[in-house]
Design an enzyme around this catalytic site. Sequence first.
Site, PDB file in Angstrom:
ATOM      1  CG  ASP A  32      -2.009  -1.007   1.215  1.00 56.73           C
ATOM      2  OD1 ASP A  32      -1.902  -1.977   0.439  1.00 56.73           O
ATOM      3  OD2 ASP A  32      -2.973  -0.860   1.992  1.00 56.73           O
ATOM      4  CE  LYS A  35      -5.116   2.061   2.979  1.00 60.54           C
ATOM      5  NZ  LYS A  35      -3.951   1.364   3.564  1.00 60.54           N
ATOM      6  CE  LYS A  82      -6.722  -1.253   2.938  1.00 61.29           C
ATOM      7  NZ  LYS A  82      -5.332  -1.720   3.227  1.00 61.29           N
TER       8      LYS A  82
END
Length: 219
Positions: free
Chosen positions: A91, A153, A182
């Site tokens: 991430d 995300k 996400k």
Amino acid sequence: MNREDILKRVDHTLLSQTATWEEIQTICDDAICYGTASVCIPPSYVKRVKEYVGDRMAVCTVIGFPNGYNTTAVKAFETREALKEGADEIDMVVNLGDVREGNFEKVTEEIRTLKEICGDKILKVIIETCLLTEEEKVALCKAVTDAKADYIKTSTGFSKAGATFADVELFAAHVGPDVKIKAAGGISSFDDAEKFVSLGADRLGTSRLVKIIKAEKQA
């Protein structure tokens, strides 16, 4: 959607600066016990966590976290090290200064560079929605899509606010068909988690849902 299905979408997360190995072990044990999608932990713990969980749980870690203003070369090094030590998912945080300047070509190229390093490993791109305008969010949906990252995300969980329903709806309307979503930061109930999924989120970054289940079992 039942709780088990929701937990299968959770990246069970502990990214506190003061996280100890004992605490990291606990979230790994809980992630395995409750069948989450992954355990998301600081880069310094990746090697120990991979040795601890083996193939029982996917290991996710963060790059350029939480501010995103490291150079691309530093993020690339961090990514290679994390993958070498056993990370299954990455991430990354985008450079928000580049975003604010409208330099989306540079942002896209950085994401593309890290995706090339990741290869078939999952790359999620954190854009920190609470610091962005609607136009910047839409432009970043395009950047993440063009760079062929796996996920966009919402948040690090370390800034002013976390995921919102509106941002997930915005992502769903503007990312390409191969980019998943996400939602992370501030997800504190199964009802909220189910709403995020219904709006298009495929993953949820949170530690609270597992804590809820554990507390209920201990009551």
